[in-house]
Design a protein around this motif. Structure first.
Motif, PDB file in Angstrom:
ATOM      1  N   GLN A 193      37.436  37.719  43.980  1.00 57.10           N
ATOM      2  CA  GLN A 193      38.266  37.573  42.773  1.00 57.10           C
ATOM      3  C   GLN A 193      38.068  36.190  42.171  1.00 57.10           C
ATOM      4  O   GLN A 193      38.278  35.994  40.987  1.00 57.10           O
ATOM      5  CB  GLN A 193      39.745  37.763  43.095  1.00 57.10           C
ATOM      6  N   ASN A 241      39.929  33.469  42.420  1.00 52.82           N
ATOM      7  CA  ASN A 241      41.149  32.911  41.815  1.00 52.82           C
ATOM      8  C   ASN A 241      41.294  31.418  42.072  1.00 52.82           C
ATOM      9  O   ASN A 241      41.821  30.691  41.221  1.00 52.82           O
ATOM     10  CB  ASN A 241      42.391  33.645  42.352  1.00 52.82           C
ATOM     11  N   ILE A 260      31.072  36.272  40.633  1.00 54.37           N
ATOM     12  CA  ILE A 260      31.101  37.714  40.680  1.00 54.37           C
ATOM     13  C   ILE A 260      30.120  38.273  41.715  1.00 54.37           C
ATOM     14  O   ILE A 260      30.331  39.339  42.268  1.00 54.37           O
ATOM     15  CB  ILE A 260      30.821  38.260  39.252  1.00 54.37           C
ATOM     16  N   THR A 317      31.112  39.929  45.132  1.00 55.26           N
ATOM     17  CA  THR A 317      31.678  41.282  45.277  1.00 55.26           C
ATOM     18  C   THR A 317      30.825  42.141  46.192  1.00 55.26           C
ATOM     19  O   THR A 317      31.325  42.893  46.996  1.00 55.26           O
ATOM     20  CB  THR A 317      31.793  41.958  43.896  1.00 55.26           C
ATOM     21  N   PRO A 366      42.204  39.457  50.158  1.00 53.03           N
ATOM     22  CA  PRO A 366      43.244  40.242  50.832  1.00 53.03           C
ATOM     23  C   PRO A 366      42.634  41.400  51.634  1.00 53.03           C
ATOM     24  O   PRO A 366      42.762  42.554  51.264  1.00 53.03           O
ATOM     25  CB  PRO A 366      44.104  40.753  49.669  1.00 53.03           C
ATOM     26  N   GLN A 401      42.048  45.492  42.314  1.00 47.24           N
ATOM     27  CA  GLN A 401      41.633  44.651  43.435  1.00 47.24           C
ATOM     28  C   GLN A 401      42.558  43.452  43.606  1.00 47.24           C
ATOM     29  O   GLN A 401      42.588  42.837  44.667  1.00 47.24           O
ATOM     30  CB  GLN A 401      40.166  44.185  43.267  1.00 47.24           C
ATOM     31  N   LYS A 402      43.325  43.124  42.559  1.00 48.15           N
ATOM     32  CA  LYS A 402      44.286  42.026  42.707  1.00 48.15           C
ATOM     33  C   LYS A 402      45.347  42.482  43.682  1.00 48.15           C
ATOM     34  O   LYS A 402      45.870  43.606  43.581  1.00 48.15           O
ATOM     35  CB  LYS A 402      44.904  41.646  41.360  1.00 48.15           C
ATOM     36  N   LEU A 439      37.335  45.846  45.825  1.00 48.09           N
ATOM     37  CA  LEU A 439      36.430  46.768  45.112  1.00 48.09           C
ATOM     38  C   LEU A 439      35.350  47.237  46.068  1.00 48.09           C
ATOM     39  O   LEU A 439      34.229  47.518  45.684  1.00 48.09           O
ATOM     40  CB  LEU A 439      35.841  46.084  43.883  1.00 48.09           C
ATOM     41  N   GLU A 470      43.698  38.352  34.596  1.00 49.17           N
ATOM     42  CA  GLU A 470      42.319  37.819  34.629  1.00 49.17           C
ATOM     43  C   GLU A 470      41.376  38.765  35.359  1.00 49.17           C
ATOM     44  O   GLU A 470      40.213  38.869  35.019  1.00 49.17           O
ATOM     45  CB  GLU A 470      42.364  36.472  35.367  1.00 49.17           C
ATOM     46  N   GLN A 498      36.833  42.502  35.826  1.00 52.25           N
ATOM     47  CA  GLN A 498      36.013  42.904  36.971  1.00 52.25           C
ATOM     48  C   GLN A 498      36.292  44.368  37.341  1.00 52.25           C
ATOM     49  O   GLN A 498      35.381  45.122  37.678  1.00 52.25           O
ATOM     50  CB  GLN A 498      36.377  41.994  38.163  1.00 52.25           C
TER      51      GLN A 498
END
Ligand SMILES: Nc1ncnc2c1ncn2[C@@H]1O[C@H](COP(=O)(O)OP(=O)(O)OP(=O)(O)O)[C@@H](O)[C@H]1O
Ligand SMILES: Nc1ncnc2c1ncn2[C@@H]1O[C@H](COP(=O)(O)OP(=O)(O)OP(=O)(O)O)[C@@H](O)[C@H]1O
Ligand SMILES: [Mg+2]
Ligand SMILES: [Mg+2]
Lengths: 256, 256
Positions: free
Chosen positions: A42, A44, A89, A92, A128, B10-11, B130, B156, B160
């Motif tokens: 992500q 973040n 990205i 992923t 997570p 995915q968050k 994901l 945000e 994605q």
């Protein structure tokens, strides 16, 4: 020599990234030199510090296969003493790609081994999940900070996390310890927060930080400006609590 | 024939599980027959409905390799019309195991193909990632509901997620559509919630449900009792909002 602390909990949305950014910023305010590693696809931590994931030239993912670029990957932030190895990205697909690679659990550790001398603390922000990226974070670390939201599901998931920590400790990283358990998003108006906090403290005793992070909208606003809480609103309860936490983390480390 | 809807984002911590449990319960109150599928290794849908993950005999994971057991896996819940195929701890290793298997993206779809005739709706609760489990959920579904917490990081991450939906639609499941975007944990006291909701509505227009789920502590309490909100506190704003959402989901389906 840096203390490497991974911030992990497979439960989503418990304050891993918020703790990574704000605890490290407050440690820098106390003259510590800190490196952040974002291993969450992500990204973040990367965007919460104002970087655009699409513009990252070299990310932690690139270092999995080519450590030569380590110095290009390290970004300076607007906070003196705080540096970042960002995610982008391409991370992923990393979990699927890592499965069939040699030393798949040790990729992050081998990157950090060459950096440990330059910092007081290195924090790793995990996704997570209990997949290969989080396992990498646990294998690379001296200890783990577990943020626990004051709600039912976050408390329920602790058993699974502790089992995984034990597996990593037995097979991949003998010296892994629990640095501390941090209660987050505590809402003093609700009985639920009170009950969960009480149960966690009873169960984990001195492992639980005295500092509790309350629900505070300023903490949720700050990443929208790409700033840690101390730059967004230094007078907020969110800022004061993370400052207190930074002092407590240092104090606990001194006492060993 | 059931409409198969996957609940994904995915968050972490945006309300996927809370929406899966409470939307499906409210649809059952409106005389629909609903099956839930828990493909999150955390198993929060399973525990949120009162089942202990450690006592699950046959889980969704077992069905990946042996579909004969489908009828043993389906559990009745305390809500008339609501059934569950639970998750348990063995799902944690599934993502790594699936990587090298044939038809790795179609495992959930092939299980549901034989069940579609028996229900009006099938909901799939996804983990906060994901990875292959969420990809399985997207490949098996007719459409996706995307819960979005009214906060910066959740907004945000949508880019994605939409990219991944497009990839799945192009390569694995041509008919995948967005059922709707659900704003969750809206706190009317904060400007942040207002701003995020405004931005999401501007960007996604009619895709955003009119029903908004507010922050409501009763929703966070309910899973601790293993009950959906309507059994925990039927008069709460949380219950009323999910009842309204169920009516809106049916209305939107009628109009095609
Ligand atoms: N103490 C707090 N008060 C209010 N909001 C908070 C607090 N801590 C975090 N938040 C907000 O709650 C959301 C979840 O926090 P955060 O993203 O840090 O959790 P996370 O565990 O890193 O999530 P993920 O599992 O997706 O990585 C974010 O929108 C964040 O801004
Ligand atoms: N509207 C709401 N008001 C208050 N609390 C809520 C609300 N919706 C969900 N919660 C609580 O917030 C937490 C996160 O919600 P939930 O677990 O449903 O999210 P999720 O997206 O399924 O998380 P994960 O990413 O870990 O699967 C839970 O403790 C839940 O009880
Ligand atoms: Mg995070
Ligand atoms: Mg969930």
């Amino acid at each position: 020599m840096a203390r490497i602390i991974t911030i992990a909990n497979q439960k989503g949305g418990v304050g891993k990234t918020t703790t990574t950014i704000n605890l490290s910023t407050c440690l820098c305010d106390l003259n510590k030199k800190v490196l952040l590693i974002d291993i969450d696809p992500q990204g973040n931590t990367t965007s919460g510090l104002g970087y655009s994931k699409n513009k990252i030239a070299v990310s932690i993912y690139d270092l999995f296969s080519d450590q030569e670029k380590i110095n290009q990957a390290i970004l300076n932030t607007s906070i003196p003493g705080l540096s970042l190895i960002p995610a982008n990205i391409s991370l992923t697909g990393a979990e699927i790609e890592l499965v069939n690679l040699e030393q798949r659990e040790f990729r992050v550790k081998s990157i950090l081994d060459s950096l440990k001398e330059n910092y007081d603390y290195i924090f790793i922000d995990c996704p997570p999940s209990l997949g290969l990226l989080t396992i990498n974070g646990l294998t690379a670390a001296n200890s783990i900070i577990i943020p626990v939201q004051c709600a039912y599901y976050a408390m329920e998931g602790l058993g699974q996390l502790l089992n995984t920590i034990k597996l990593v400790k037995d097979r991949l990283n003998r010296s892994l310890k629990i640095e501390g358990i941090l209660l987050t998003m505590y809402d003093a108006r609700t009985n639920l927060s009170y009950q969960v906090a009480k149960e966690i403290k009873t169960h984990f005793r001195e492992k639980v930080y005295e500092t509790i992070i309350p629900t505070n909208v300023k903490l949720a606003e700050a990443p929208g400006f790409g700033k840690p809480i101390t730059l967004h609103d230094n007078q907020s309860t969110g800022a004061k609590c993370y400052q207190k936490l930074a002092e407590e983390v240092i104090r606990r480390n001194k006492n060993g």
